[in-house]
Every structure is written in structure tokens, then in C-alpha cells.
Design an enzyme around this catalytic site. Structure first.
Site, PDB file in Angstrom:
ATOM      1  CB  CYS A  97     -61.809-134.818 -33.096  1.00  0.00           C
ATOM      2  SG  CYS A  97     -60.958-135.359 -31.623  1.00  0.00           S
ATOM      3  NE  ARG A 109     -61.130-132.208 -38.454  1.00  0.00           N
ATOM      4  CZ  ARG A 109     -60.772-130.939 -38.534  1.00  0.00           C
ATOM      5  NH1 ARG A 109     -60.324-130.471 -39.673  1.00  0.00           N
ATOM      6  NH2 ARG A 109     -60.862-130.144 -37.503  1.00  0.00           N
ATOM      7  CD1 TRP A 161     -54.562-137.505 -33.213  1.00  0.00           C
ATOM      8  CD2 TRP A 161     -54.760-135.926 -31.637  1.00  0.00           C
ATOM      9  NE1 TRP A 161     -53.303-137.172 -32.790  1.00  0.00           N
ATOM     10  CE2 TRP A 161     -53.391-136.215 -31.819  1.00  0.00           C
ATOM     11  CE3 TRP A 161     -55.110-134.976 -30.690  1.00  0.00           C
ATOM     12  CZ2 TRP A 161     -52.380-135.566 -31.100  1.00  0.00           C
ATOM     13  CZ3 TRP A 161     -54.119-134.335 -29.970  1.00  0.00           C
ATOM     14  CH2 TRP A 161     -52.764-134.633 -30.182  1.00  0.00           C
ATOM     15  CG  ASN A 205     -62.772-130.614 -33.810  1.00  0.00           C
ATOM     16  OD1 ASN A 205     -62.817-129.953 -34.823  1.00  0.00           O
ATOM     17  ND2 ASN A 205     -61.652-130.883 -33.198  1.00  0.00           N
ATOM     18  N   GLY A 206     -62.334-130.265 -30.288  1.00  0.00           N
ATOM     19  CA  GLY A 206     -61.792-129.119 -29.539  1.00  0.00           C
ATOM     20  C   GLY A 206     -61.513-129.530 -28.108  1.00  0.00           C
ATOM     21  CD  GLU A 265     -41.163-131.246 -45.193  1.00  0.00           C
ATOM     22  OE1 GLU A 265     -41.195-130.720 -44.069  1.00  0.00           O
ATOM     23  OE2 GLU A 265     -42.142-131.812 -45.699  1.00  0.00           O
ATOM     24  CE  LYS A 305     -43.315-134.839 -44.488  1.00  0.00           C
ATOM     25  NZ  LYS A 305     -43.787-133.531 -44.664  1.00  0.00           N
ATOM     26  CD  GLU A 316     -45.089-136.002 -40.957  1.00  0.00           C
ATOM     27  OE1 GLU A 316     -45.958-135.609 -40.178  1.00  0.00           O
ATOM     28  OE2 GLU A 316     -44.770-135.370 -41.988  1.00  0.00           O
ATOM     29  CG  HIS A 325     -19.978-126.552 -34.174  1.00  0.00           C
ATOM     30  ND1 HIS A 325     -18.933-125.829 -33.637  1.00  0.00           N
ATOM     31  CD2 HIS A 325     -20.006-126.238 -35.492  1.00  0.00           C
ATOM     32  CE1 HIS A 325     -18.368-125.102 -34.581  1.00  0.00           C
ATOM     33  NE2 HIS A 325     -19.005-125.333 -35.730  1.00  0.00           N
ATOM     34  CE  LYS A 337     -52.723-132.776 -44.647  1.00  0.00           C
ATOM     35  NZ  LYS A 337     -51.322-132.899 -45.084  1.00  0.00           N
TER      36      LYS A 337
HETATM   37  O1  M6R Z   1     -51.990-127.143 -42.027  1.00  0.00           O
HETATM   38  P1  M6R Z   1     -50.660-126.580 -41.605  1.00  0.00           P
HETATM   39  O2  M6R Z   1     -49.749-126.335 -42.738  1.00  0.00           O
HETATM   40  O3  M6R Z   1     -50.810-125.371 -40.715  1.00  0.00           O
HETATM   41  O4  M6R Z   1     -50.032-127.726 -40.708  1.00  0.00           O
HETATM   42  C1  M6R Z   1     -48.811-127.526 -40.060  1.00  0.00           C
HETATM   43  C2  M6R Z   1     -48.257-128.826 -39.544  1.00  0.00           C
HETATM   44  O5  M6R Z   1     -49.135-129.410 -38.615  1.00  0.00           O
HETATM   45  C3  M6R Z   1     -47.993-129.835 -40.658  1.00  0.00           C
HETATM   46  O6  M6R Z   1     -47.152-129.306 -41.638  1.00  0.00           O
HETATM   47  C4  M6R Z   1     -47.366-131.112 -40.087  1.00  0.00           C
HETATM   48  O7  M6R Z   1     -46.100-130.860 -39.584  1.00  0.00           O
HETATM   49  C5  M6R Z   1     -47.341-132.205 -41.143  1.00  0.00           C
HETATM   50  N1  M6R Z   1     -47.722-133.448 -40.561  1.00  0.00           N
HETATM   51  C6  M6R Z   1     -46.022-132.395 -41.765  1.00  0.00           C
HETATM   52  O8  M6R Z   1     -45.999-133.412 -42.709  1.00  0.00           O
END
Ligand code: M6R
Length: 608
Positions: free
Chosen positions: A2, A27, A74, A102-103, A480, A484, A487, A503, A603
Site C-alpha cells: 500500500c 506498492r 494492496w 500502510n501495514g 529468475e 519473470k 509474475e 529426477h 513492488k
Molecule cells: O525490494 P526487494 O529486493 O527486497 O524485493 C524482493 C522481492 O519482493 C522482489 O525481488 C520480487 O520478487 C520482484 N517482484 C521480482 O521481480
């Protein structure tokens, strides 16, 4: 998660706040709302859906006023409906108090029952609504006293802002565990969860610490601790410009941030190299004495950490553990006096990584933060900071921060090796030449891979699953690449160490399954070719990532994503991930997904 914002000044508050929410939408973006003070009344506008829905509502139902608070959500407690949108209000008949938060208020259930027993009627399912209800009950004309009376009742993490119907131009806000910044402009003050939301109005910023309360108007700003001790605000110039948080000519922040990578890596190299020498980061540590390193991170940053382990083992022969922050914080890890903890976080605000940092500090371990946001909580709480200099990363999918993290970890490993006498001058020179060649290699690789990436996206964007295989340094690339695609394109994807494929997961292979085999010209090349053959033999579809002129790869694959070979093979993952970032982007576009605001995500994961 948020984002919250507040404004008091001469401008129309709704316009300032909508722009702030746009800058905070990374956020959370499932609903948004604002509350504006005007002529002794609180005017609420709230809408489920994107911020655009709120702007549309404001066009139909305009609101005047020069002071207000706003929120982009969020959802944690309660679905993203208008009833659950912030601001939430308190007061006997008409709203006397409005709050954005927020929280998470962990004891909200008990507080809600208590307030209901007193006759309060709740209109949302959120944990937040208890805050305005409690404040409204505590309010007898002194806003600070009311907020101070309520703070000890709240358990959990929060940053909230509150306005009172009979306090024109005045906003109070408190921080306990979630970020909160105050911006100062010309006869105006703002508050926000992050710096970009203060732009372009504020030129200076100060950061609230946990346990602090701010009380501001357009002209005054008073900070105290929850207990009432005055805190002298330290305003510093805001370094980032409004341009840095705009999309420019790109269609998404993700596309912009992928393209920025050559510049980002050059900037990082400038900060860590002086001519042909490594510059030791000022971490207040004797790197020679470090014999054990623990990397803590989440998501993409965790993938970078896996590469950090490889670099440190290879170059500095240091024993390294990599832990996911949300696991580490609930374990009882064994760590001795020669252990260095390195927290890797783009945002520097990830709740689990921050909690792990605090846990390590409580064990008296030195903690270094490898962060992009140098004003973040992790940066401020760590004993040393290694900045990434990647500039604001706004797209939810981390791209430029990842390659910067990997390069920063490579440079750090060289530094540790040098401190331990394990890096000769000749090796240092070679490594620096290899690192300096990277930005151009990144530029060329992005350009050369674009055609094949689009071809593969045309072929496979309808596939509902994709497997990514790699070995050693390319195993994190596989993880990674899969993250990508998951997500932003909502394609089920797994990254696997290629040697493990037989395996179990090889059972997934059919003619409908694209398998991305990351096969650069490295020590694992032959083994990867065998994996690729095994997929082919089972009619799987192959995307290879490797040398564009490699005949074997061309013969065995549906598409080859060409990547350059770096001068130091350890740096290869910085190049192999590039076409996979673009692949995820193109598949997402073809599936009509919003790459900057994927569903269910935010984010910065600032709640557990
Ligand atoms: O800000 P941070 O690097 O601590 O965030 C960690 C993850 O939340 C962040 O890398 C998340 O997995 C991304 N959406 C990946 O693209």
C-alpha cells in the site's frame, strides 16, 4: 505494501494526491481513495480498481480543498471493494476523522469487538478501520493527544496519516515498521511512503523513524517520538528528478528499466572502480577477517544472492550461506563472530529481510545492506551499505536492479579476495577489463536477441507452462527467467538445475512444453547440450540461450536467443538473463497483461 500520501499547501490537494498515488501504485493498485478537508468537513472519494477509476470519479464528483490524505491499496484484510478502500473514517454521525494506513494492525479483531461493544458500526472488513474509530473516541480537540493515546493500543506494523474535520490544513502521521517520509516544498509539506510521490512539489525530504509522530501544516512541521520527545527534522535535498520516475518514450516502466541496464551497470562500475583499481566500499569492516557470509534476500534479490555465493566461493574461497529472509527469521541459525550478514534488497523495505537484519543485529553480527534505495530502512539500519545506483525501479518485475545486484556482488567478491590476498594484481586487472566491457555487451545482447525473442513469444505465448534449465551460474538465471514469466505473464514456470531434470520434472515434457535451456559456452556447455537433446528426444520445444553462431544450438532448438560471451565466465549470467527479461515482457504483452502492475502483486512487500 500500500502507498500513502498527504498534502497541505496552496495547491489543489486532489491533484497533488492523484499524482502521488500514480507514483506509489507500484506498492499496490487494487483500489484507491482520498479524503480532502474543506470548510470543516471531510470529503471522501474512493474507487475499486486502478487509480484511473479514482480520477474518473473525481471528474464526475470534484472536490475542493488544499489539504488531504490518499491511499493506493494492496488488499490484505478484505477484498478490493470500494467499502474496503481507504481512507476509513471515525466519528459519531458525520466523519470527524479520516485515516489512511500502510501495514497490518495485528490486534484489530480484539479492538473491533471492543469498539462494536461501545456502539461503533464498521463499514469495512479492513484491519485499518479500528484506527479512525479509536482516534475519534479519544479526540477532545487536541489531535496529537488523541493520536498519542491510541498508538500504544496498536500492535503490528504501520504508517498511517490522519486528518480531523475541525483542524484545517493539518495532518498527523505516525510510523512503526512501515516507511514514511515528509517532503518540504514552497509553503507546502507532503507525506508519502516513498520519495517519487513527493515530486515535483517537494525539494527536500526527511525520513521518519519507527516510533515517531509528525504533525504538519503547509508552513510548520513538528516531529516527536511517540512518548513526546521532540525530534529535530533533518531535511536533505531530494536527489532524484521527476524524469527518473517517468516512463519517457517507453510503453512501460519494465521496458524502460530493461533498456537502462547498460547505463546502470556503467554507473555502478564508476562508483566501485578508480581507473584500473577496485575501490573498497566503506563498510567499516576488515574484509580479511570475514570467513563466513550469510546472504539474506527475497524473490529476485535471492536469485542474485545465489550468484553472490558462487562469486565468493570461486574468487575468495569464503564459506557462504544463502537464505530466504522469511525462512531465516524463524530459524535459530548458527552464526559465529566471523560471520558477515549481507541483506540484499532493491527497495530496502522488504519486511522479511528487514526483520532478518534486525535479528542478525540482535546477535551482534555485522550487517551490510546491498540496496538500491539508499534512504531505505535497511540502508539506515545496516552497519554498512553497498548502493546499487540503479535509479528508481518502478516496474514490479525487478530487472535493472537484478543485473546491478549481480555485478555489485561480483565486485564485492573481488574485494574480499583482494583483502585476503587471493587476487593478484594481474587477476584484478583482468576482472576489471571484463567488468568494464559488460555495459556494451549488454547493449549489444539486448539488440541482437530482440528478433529471436519476439519470434519465440509469437510461437509460445499461448503455452500454459514453461521450464527453464541451467547449471551452476545459470541455475539462478533459470530461476529468475521463470519468476519473470510467472509474475508478469501469468505462465506457470519453473526454473530447475538442469542436472536434476531427469529426477522427476522431465515427465512434464510434451510437444506443448517450451523448455528454455541456458547453454552459454562455459564449462557446463556439453552437459547442457545433453539436457537439450533429452528434451528434444521427447518432442519438447526448445528455446536455447547461448552463442548465436553455435550450429549445434541452432540445429537442436526452435529458437536461439543469442548472448555475448563475457571476458570472465563468472559474469555470463548478467548477459543470459537479458533475453529472458524481454521474453517475459513480450509474452505478457501478447497475453494482454499489464507488465508494470501484475495482478496480486506489489513492488515492495512491506508486510509479512
Ligand atoms: O525490494 P526487494 O529486493 O527486497 O524485493 C524482493 C522481492 O519482493 C522482489 O525481488 C520480487 O520478487 C520482484 N517482484 C521480482 O521481480
Amino acid at each position: 505494501m500500500c502507498g500513502i500520501a498527504g498534502y497541505s499547501g496552496p495547491k489543489n490537494a486532489d491533484q497533488v494526491l492523484i499524482l502521488a498515488l500514480e507514483r506509489l501504485k507500484y506498492r499496490g493498485y487494487d483500489s484507491a481513495g482520498l479524503a480532502i478537508l474543506h470548510q470543516g468537513e471531510i470529503h471522501l472519494r474512493r474507487a475499486a480498481g486502478k487509480i484511473k477509476a479514482l480520477s474518473d470519479k473525481l471528474e464526475s464528483f470534484p472536490v475542493a480543498g488544499h489539504c488531504g490524505i490518499a491511499h493506493t491499496r494492496w488488499a490484505t484484510h478484505g477484498a478490493p471493494t470500494e467499502a474496503n478502500c481507504h481512507p476509513h473514517v471515525g466519528g459519531p454521525d458525520v466523519p470527524t476523522v479520516a485515516v489512511v494506513h500502510n501495514g497490518i494492525i495485528e490486534n484489530h479483531d480484539a479492538l473491533r469487538r471492543e469498539l462494536q461493544a461501545l456502539g461503533d458500526v464498521f463499514s469495512s472488513e479492513t484491519d485499518t478501520e479500528v484506527i479512525p474509530k479509536l482516534i475519534a473516541r479519544a479526540y477532545t480537540g487536541d489531535p496529537e493527544a488523541a493520536v498519542r493515546a491510541v498508538l500504544p493500543r496498536l500492535e503490528g506494523s504501520f504508517a498511517f496519516a490522519v486528518i480531523f474535520a475541525d483542524q484545517p490544513g493539518r495532518i498527523l502521521a505516525a510510523r512503526q515498521g512501515s516507511p514514511l517520509l515528509i517532503g518540504r516544498g514552497k509553503k507546502e509539506y507532503l507525506l508519502a511512503s516513498d520519495v517519487p510521490a513527493l515530486l515535483p512539489h517537494a525539494t527536500e525530504v526527511t525520513y521518519l523513524n519507527d516510533g515517531e509522530l509528525v504533525d504538519f501544516t503547509a508552513e510548520t512541521c513538528v516531529i516527536t517520538t511517540f512518548a513526546g520527545t521532540p525530534v529535530e527534522p533533518k531535511f536533505t535535498r531530494i536527489e532524484i528528478t521527476a524524469d527518473a520516475v517517468e516512463m519517457g518514450d517507453f510503453d512501460s516502466f519494465m521496458a524502460k528499466e530493461i533498456a537502462e541496464q547498460p547505463v546502470v551497470l556503467s554507473r555502478l562500475l564508476e562508483s566501485r572502480l578508480a581507473g584500473d583499481r577496485l575501490v573498497e566500499p566503506d563498510l567499516g569492516l576488515d574484509l580479511k577477517a570475514v570467513n563466513h557470509i550469510v546472504f539474506l534476500a527475497c524473490g529476485t534479490s535471492w536469485h542474485a544472492a545465489l550468484l553472490g555465493k558462487r562469486f565468493l566461493e570461486q574468487l575468495a574461497r569464503v564459506h557462504v550461506e544463502v537464505d530466504i529472509s522469511s525462512e531465516y527469521r524463524y530459524r535459530n541459525p548458527v552464526a559465529g563472530g566471523d560471520t558477515l550478514v549481507v541483506a540484499i534488497s532493491q527497495s530496502g523495505e522488504t519486511a522479511d529481510t528487514l526483520a532478518s537484519v534486525r535479528m542478525a543485529k540482535a546477535k551482534f553480527l555485522p550487517v551490510v545492506g546491498l540496496v538500491n534505495v539508499v534512504t531505505s530502512t535497511i540502508a539506515r539500519e545496516a552497519s554498512g551499505v553497498m548502493p546499487l545506483f540503479a535509479g528508481p525501479e518502478i516496474g514490479v518485475a525487478s530487472t535493472k536492479a537484478y543485473t546491478a545486484q549481480v555485478l555489485a556482488l561480483y565486485l564485492f567478491a573481488l574485494q574480499v579476495a583482494k583483502a585476503k590476498g587471493l587476487l593478484s594484481r594481474e587477476e584484478e586487472l583482468k576482472a576489471i577489463v571484463a567488468a568494464r566491457a559488460l555495459p556494451d555487451q549488454v547493449r549489444r545482447t539486448l539488440a541482437a536477441a530482440e528478433g529471436p525473442v519476439q519470434e519465440a513469444a509469437d510461437l509460445f505465448s499461448a503455452a500454459e507452462a514453461t521450464v527453464f534449465l541451467g547449471r551452476l551460474g545459470e541455475h539462478p538465471t533459470a530461476l529468475e527467467g521463470a519468476l519473470k514469466l510467472k509474475e508478469i505473464a501469468y505462465v506457470h514456470a519453473i526454473g530447475y538445475p538442469a542436472g536434476e531434470f531427469k529426477h522427476g520434472p522431465i515427465a512434464l515434457v510434451t510437444q506443448h512444453l517450451p523448455v528454455v535451456c541456458i547453454c552459454p559456452q562455459d564449462a557446463m556447455y556439453e552437459k547442457m547440450l545433453s539436457n537439450l537433446q533429452e528434451v528434444k528426444a521427447r518432442s519438447g520445444r526448445v528455446i536455447a540461450v547461448g552463442d548465436g553462431n553455435d550450429r549445434h544450438l541452432q540445429d537442436l532448438s526452435d529458437v536461439v536467443f543469442p548472448v555475448e560471451t563475457p571476458l570472465d565466465p563468472l559474469l555470463q549470467p548478467i548477459l543470459t538473463i537479458l533475453p529472458l527479461q524481454r521474453y517475459a515482457y513480450h509474452v505478457a504483452m501478447r497475453r494482454d497483461c499489464n507488465v508494470d502492475q501484475p495482478r496480486n502483486l506489489a513492488k515492495s512487500v512491506t508486510v509479512e
